[in-house]
Design an enzyme around this catalytic site. Structure first.
Site, PDB file in Angstrom:
ATOM      1  N   GLU A   1       1.246  -1.051  -0.037  1.00  0.00           N
ATOM      2  CA  GLU A   1       0.031   0.083   0.118  1.00  0.00           C
ATOM      3  C   GLU A   1       1.145   1.018   0.410  1.00  0.00           C
ATOM      4  O   GLU A   1       0.403   1.611  -0.133  1.00  0.00           O
ATOM      5  CB  GLU A   1      -0.964   0.348   0.967  1.00  0.00           C
ATOM      6  CG  GLU A   1      -0.353  -0.192   2.846  1.00  0.00           C
ATOM      7  CD  GLU A   1      -0.009  -1.084   2.998  1.00  0.00           C
ATOM      8  OE1 GLU A   1       0.122  -2.220   2.098  1.00  0.00           O
ATOM      9  OE2 GLU A   1       0.222  -1.595   4.428  1.00  0.00           O
TER      10      GLU A   1
ATOM     11  N   SER B   1       7.879  -8.376   5.810  1.00  0.00           N
ATOM     12  CA  SER B   1       9.481  -8.334   7.094  1.00  0.00           C
ATOM     13  C   SER B   1       8.570 -10.076   8.726  1.00  0.00           C
ATOM     14  O   SER B   1       7.650 -10.641   7.509  1.00  0.00           O
ATOM     15  CB  SER B   1       8.347  -7.798   8.001  1.00  0.00           C
ATOM     16  OG  SER B   1       7.259  -7.263   8.437  1.00  0.00           O
TER      17      SER B   1
ATOM     18  N   CYS C   1      16.635  -5.941   0.878  1.00  0.00           N
ATOM     19  CA  CYS C   1      16.595  -7.482   1.984  1.00  0.00           C
ATOM     20  C   CYS C   1      17.978  -7.658   1.830  1.00  0.00           C
ATOM     21  O   CYS C   1      18.114  -8.907   3.044  1.00  0.00           O
ATOM     22  CB  CYS C   1      15.575  -8.487   1.956  1.00  0.00           C
ATOM     23  SG  CYS C   1      15.918  -9.328   0.299  1.00  0.00           S
TER      24      CYS C   1
HETATM   25  P1  NAD Z   1       5.919  -5.928   5.716  1.00  0.00           P
HETATM   26  O1  NAD Z   1       5.635  -6.808   6.185  1.00  0.00           O
HETATM   27  O2  NAD Z   1       5.031  -4.371   6.059  1.00  0.00           O
HETATM   28  O3  NAD Z   1       4.760  -5.868   4.519  1.00  0.00           O
HETATM   29  C1  NAD Z   1       4.724  -6.639   3.320  1.00  0.00           C
HETATM   30  C2  NAD Z   1       3.089  -6.474   3.016  1.00  0.00           C
HETATM   31  O4  NAD Z   1       2.459  -7.693   3.937  1.00  0.00           O
HETATM   32  C3  NAD Z   1       2.521  -5.376   2.475  1.00  0.00           C
HETATM   33  O5  NAD Z   1       1.714  -5.664   0.866  1.00  0.00           O
HETATM   34  C4  NAD Z   1       1.372  -5.609   3.604  1.00  0.00           C
HETATM   35  O6  NAD Z   1       0.318  -4.574   3.122  1.00  0.00           O
HETATM   36  C5  NAD Z   1       1.096  -6.365   4.309  1.00  0.00           C
HETATM   37  N1  NAD Z   1       0.880  -6.640   5.565  1.00  0.00           N
HETATM   38  C6  NAD Z   1       1.265  -5.428   6.411  1.00  0.00           C
HETATM   39  N2  NAD Z   1       1.683  -6.212   7.615  1.00  0.00           N
HETATM   40  C7  NAD Z   1       0.603  -6.828   7.844  1.00  0.00           C
HETATM   41  C8  NAD Z   1       0.041  -8.019   8.674  1.00  0.00           C
HETATM   42  N3  NAD Z   1      -0.182  -7.309   9.845  1.00  0.00           N
HETATM   43  N4  NAD Z   1      -0.974  -9.244   8.118  1.00  0.00           N
HETATM   44  C9  NAD Z   1      -0.983  -8.994   6.462  1.00  0.00           C
HETATM   45  N5  NAD Z   1      -0.483  -8.152   5.968  1.00  0.00           N
HETATM   46  C10 NAD Z   1       0.103  -7.233   6.732  1.00  0.00           C
HETATM   47  O7  NAD Z   1       6.097  -5.377   4.786  1.00  0.00           O
HETATM   48  P2  NAD Z   1       7.739  -4.045   4.055  1.00  0.00           P
HETATM   49  O8  NAD Z   1       8.062  -3.197   5.284  1.00  0.00           O
HETATM   50  O9  NAD Z   1       6.335  -3.330   3.343  1.00  0.00           O
HETATM   51  O10 NAD Z   1       8.740  -4.612   3.985  1.00  0.00           O
HETATM   52  C11 NAD Z   1       9.913  -4.747   4.026  1.00  0.00           C
HETATM   53  C12 NAD Z   1      10.304  -6.284   5.242  1.00  0.00           C
HETATM   54  O11 NAD Z   1      10.090  -7.063   3.418  1.00  0.00           O
HETATM   55  C13 NAD Z   1      11.965  -5.588   5.435  1.00  0.00           C
HETATM   56  O12 NAD Z   1      11.936  -6.661   6.342  1.00  0.00           O
HETATM   57  C14 NAD Z   1      12.552  -7.071   4.606  1.00  0.00           C
HETATM   58  O13 NAD Z   1      14.321  -7.385   4.407  1.00  0.00           O
HETATM   59  C15 NAD Z   1      11.706  -7.828   3.679  1.00  0.00           C
HETATM   60  N6  NAD Z   1      11.924  -8.013   2.636  1.00  0.00           N
HETATM   61  C16 NAD Z   1      12.652  -9.264   2.390  1.00  0.00           C
HETATM   62  C17 NAD Z   1      12.900  -9.544   1.374  1.00  0.00           C
HETATM   63  C18 NAD Z   1      13.381 -11.517   1.381  1.00  0.00           C
HETATM   64  O14 NAD Z   1      13.807 -11.468   0.160  1.00  0.00           O
HETATM   65  N7  NAD Z   1      13.469 -12.246   2.335  1.00  0.00           N
HETATM   66  C19 NAD Z   1      12.771  -9.058   0.063  1.00  0.00           C
HETATM   67  C20 NAD Z   1      12.213  -8.014  -0.057  1.00  0.00           C
HETATM   68  C21 NAD Z   1      11.662  -7.009   1.153  1.00  0.00           C
END
Ligand code: NAD
Length: 493
Positions: A180, A230, A285
């Site tokens: 979002e 995350s 990441c």
């Molecule tokens: P995030 O977990 O906040 O959000 C990711 C997705 O989950 C979004 O689409 C969001 O709408 C949804 N979301 C958020 N909270 C939620 C909840 N409580 N319940 C259900 N859905 C929910 O992550 P972010 O801040 O957008 O991205 C950064 C994170 O992603 C960092 O921790 C990074 O390390 C990780 N990441 C990991 C990789 C990998 O390959 N391991 C790659 C890119 C990013």
């Protein structure tokens, strides 16, 4: 392509549809804090519409020969290349990274489309004749039906492509739920996808946040979920998807260590490490977050990384010569500054303190400069928590074994890198370190599309990763057929 500045629609059943969502969220340009548009928190009824359209489409789509199913992907590759600059600028606009970083991201997205064009070979099954007299056994791969991706903010153009081209080339229908915080890039991508000749409903775009994710996780027609984000949310998604009988692959957070040996080329190591730690403002990441120096590497590496951190040009990613853009939100900047302060309170020393910078002309943007912290005690919170910002913590040890012990004592396992000119040390590191992606004299060990984007421990939940052959296995179901043809029957022919 012109950029819309209203509430973004969804793309469901081959049509753009305004969402009926009661709630919308604004999303901003992090370099200026300017509002770029609003994103609907699509309700369960809209996920249901997309899933129903996907089920209907997948019945026909799975019967289309694989060779034909990849033809729209060739068109998509052409369109992504044609609109490469527009898409790259859109990523920078909503995500803040530099244009060079956005271009690199789009290049990786295209690479995944190209790799998925090999599905006719990647999806092959196999046959063993006469496993017993007159009995053959063979395995075929069939599509799952409907799958979905839930994407994070930090690679709005690339991460959906770790999954989308493979899912549809394998004969599935697919739903994309972008972050979002950065919904614009996928909106632009779907304006291209609508031109490639896919049957209606094969791909859908459903915007939203947690409520929308929950509707995806609970929808009975969605058979598989790919998540990147995350670790706490990855765990939640994995558990809820599994409880609902879905296949799930959940890529989580990271705390990536790099280890520097005294025999490393120190200038090159510092430059590569700075690109890793401060590139994409540390919101990768695969960003280096801890540097562990061994023995005499401590002093020269510290000097070299400090000089790299101090000279990094911070600003609006759209501006020429800028090497580091802002972090994604004001809240994110506050969170990073708080973690740094806690580290300092616990005894760390800021050799470079990047908090509170003023970027002329961009006073409202969410900027930080690179930060380098020294005197970190092993086990201190700052050396364990994912910061997801341009902060590098330094730890110093005496032996390679100690360094490997430190690396393996963390809870994450996304990436670990070693800088050395010793082949034996490199082999030991590759062998003993518990991480999904290993870099040897590489700071961002990002696999090309033909390899899985791996991850271990708290960085990944599931079995099959994104990209390459893993994606093909994830989006297909194996069916094994055992077939008897008695010899006397074949004597008739
Ligand atoms: P995030 O977990 O906040 O959000 C990711 C997705 O989950 C979004 O689409 C969001 O709408 C949804 N979301 C958020 N909270 C939620 C909840 N409580 N319940 C259900 N859905 C929910 O992550 P972010 O801040 O957008 O991205 C950064 C994170 O992603 C960092 O921790 C990074 O390390 C990780 N990441 C990991 C990789 C990998 O390959 N391991 C790659 C890119 C990013």
């Amino acid at each position: 392509m012109s950029i819309p500045v209203h509430t973004l629609p969804n793309f469901i059943g081959g049509e753009w549809r305004a969402s009926s969502a009661a709630d919308t969220l604004g999303f901003l340009n992090p370099a200026t804090a300017e509002m770029l548009g609003r994103v609907p928190i699509s309700p369960a009824s809209e996920v249901d519409e997309a899933a129903r359209a996907a089920v209907a489409a997948s019945i026909e789509w799975r019967r289309v020969p694989a060779m034909e199913r990849i033809q729209p992907l060739f068109k998509l590759k052409g369109l992504l290349e044609q609109h490469f600059e527009d898409l790259s600028r859109t990523i920078t606009l909503e995500c803040g990274k530099t244009l060079a970083e956005s271009r690199g991201e789009m290049q990786r997205a295209i690479e995944n489309v190209e790799t998925a064009c090999g599905i006719p070979i990647l999806m092959q099954g196999y046959l063993s004749e006469d496993i017993a007299r007159g009995i053959d056994e063979y395995m075929v791969r069939q599509p799952l039906g409907v799958a979905a991706v839930i994407a994070p903010f930090n690679f709005p153009g690339m991460i959906p492509f770790w999954f989308l081209p493979y899912a549809i080339a394998c004969g599935n229908a697919f739903l994309v739920k972008p972050s979002e915080k950065v919904p614009l890039t996928m909106h632009m991508v779907f304006r291209l996808i609508e031109q490639i000749g896919l049957p209606k409903g094969v791909v859908s775009l459903v915007n939203g946040a947690k409520e929308t994710v929950d509707s995806i996780l609970d929808h009975p027609a969605i058979r598989a979920v790919s998540f990147v984000g995350s670790t706490p949310v990855a765990k939640y998604v994995y558990a809820r998807a599994a409880a609902n009988g879905k296949r799930a692959q959940c890529h989580g957070g990271a705390k990536n260590p790099i280890v520097v040996l005294p025999d490393a080329d120190m200038e090159m190591t510092a430059q590569i490490s700075a690109d890793s730690a401060f590139g994409c403002a540390g919101q990768r990441c695969l960003a280096a977050s801890i540097a562990v120096t061994v023995g005499e590497a401590g002093a020269p590496f510290t000097d070299a990384i400090v000089s790299q951190a101090e000279k990094r040009k911070v600003g609006n990613g759209l501006d020429e010569g800028v090497q580091m853009g802002p972090v994604i939100t004001a809240e994110s900047r506050r969170r990073i500054e708080t973690i740094v302060q806690k580290g300092l309170d616990a005894g760390a020393r800021a050799v470079v303190d990047g908090r509170g910078p003023k970027i002329p002309g961009h006073e409202d943007g969410f900027f930080l400069r690179p930060t380098v912290l020294d005197n970190i005690a092993p086990g201190a919170e700052i050396s364990r928590t994912e910061i997801f910002g341009p902060v590098l913590s330094l730890l110093h040890v005496e032996t390679v074994d100690e360094a490997i012990g430190l690396v393996n004592s963390g809870t994450y396992g996304n990436m670990a890198c070693l800088f050395t000119s010793s082949g034996a040390a490199a082999r030991k590191f590759r062998n003993e370190v518990e991480a999904g992606n290993i870099g040897i004299n590489i700071g961002v060990a990002a696999p090309v599309a033909a390899f899985p984007f791996s991850g271990a421990r708290e960085s990944f939940f599931g079995d099959l990763h994104g990209q390459g052959r893993d994606a093909v296995e994830f989006f297909t179901q194996e069916k094994v057929v055992v077939e008897r043809w008695p010899r006397e029957w074949s004597r008739k022919f």
